[in-house]
Design an enzyme around this catalytic site. Sequence first.
Site, short mmCIF file in Angstrom:
data_model
loop_
_atom_site.label_atom_id
_atom_site.label_comp_id
_atom_site.label_asym_id
_atom_site.label_seq_id
_atom_site.Cartn_x
_atom_site.Cartn_y
_atom_site.Cartn_z
CD GLU A 55 -12.11 5.36 4.25
OE1 GLU A 55 -11.53 4.47 4.87
OE2 GLU A 55 -11.52 6.30 3.68
CE LYS A 73 -2.46 4.73 7.11
NZ LYS A 73 -3.70 5.22 7.69
NE ARG A 99 -2.68 0.98 3.47
CZ ARG A 99 -3.41 0.65 4.55
NH1 ARG A 99 -4.63 0.17 4.38
NH2 ARG A 99 -2.94 0.79 5.76
#
Length: 339
Positions: free
Chosen positions: A219, A183, A80
């Site tokens: 989210e 992220k 990620r």
Amino acid sequence: MENFDWKNLPFGYVKTNYNVRCYFRNDKWGELEVSSSEKIDIHMAATCLHYGQEAFEGMKAYMGKDGKIRLFRWQENAKRMQRSADGIFMARVPEDLFKEAIVKTVLLNKEFIPPHGTGAALYIRPLLFGSGAQIGVKPAKEYMFIVFVTPVGPYFKEGFNPVKIAIVKDSDRAAPLGTGHIKVGGNYAASLYGVTKAVKAGYGSPMYLDAKEKRYIDEIGAANFFGIKNNTYITPKSSSILPSITNKSIMAIAEDMGFKVEQRPVSIDELDTFEEVGACGTAAIIAPIGEIYDMDTGKKYNYCKNGKPGPVSTAIYNRLQEIQFGDEPDKFNWIEIIG
Ligand code: PLP
Ligand code: COI
């Protein structure tokens, strides 16, 4: 760390002994360096400071009953972080360097790993940012990769108990074609409006809806959302949410426990129909949700009516934690013992 109050540890920063650092210069990564300083020395024109060229990861090391230190699916975090690097044109951290850095940092700070049975863990924070100077808006030529650790307790002060969530509609964390799926720091800056608004109103976290129609659930603050009904685990599919490693693991566990798993757009109209709802992520593991408050309409959705987490969330939470702490066999091959 004899005098540490492990059981009452919040999710916060605690100074540890060492961190590790590595520099990307002249198109290549250098050697890992160990540091005992909490400070970094960077150029005032570094791209991370001006243009948000920064990404981070979050993972945990768990102490088993057998005294062995366990990492949970670190390869997923490494990948990620590479996707995050690609997304904002930073140098990728190779998987072997990522692993060497996290293992070294954890082992150098062994005494800060919370003992088995306290529920706490050692949070690992890898950080990658543009450290090279630029004034035009373009990617830096130099990068810095840092890993530090800090012992943490539950993300929500409630621990594994129902939390209250507020739907915030007058601000978006991420756009459908933006950077919500990686992220990077900018997403968290954009989320602070919602976080602050929800907290001010007495709620633990905001719920973000899709930016385009404000109809589908994206989210919950820094965690994914899930709902459970009719023996089915349902979690949103959206281009603007972070693919959670915890959620991916829960889907595998839920399937293994005989539940159906659906990853699809979830409309807020469906909130009335769920038997249980929750938020999941490395920090929170699972936070059962007791109330969702729509700040615009005043409507409240209530769950956990007896004040306790629902049975499905509880079963999944226990199973995941047992795997993470090594209390049950690692059937999915998610654990790596590092010491
Ligand atoms: N969503 C956001 C926005 C996050 O910051 C995180 C934490 O990393 C998650 C979800 C949960 O992801 P994971 O389970 O990989 O920690
Ligand atoms: C998570 O681990 O779920 C997080 O999002 C951590 C947060 C402090 C960014």
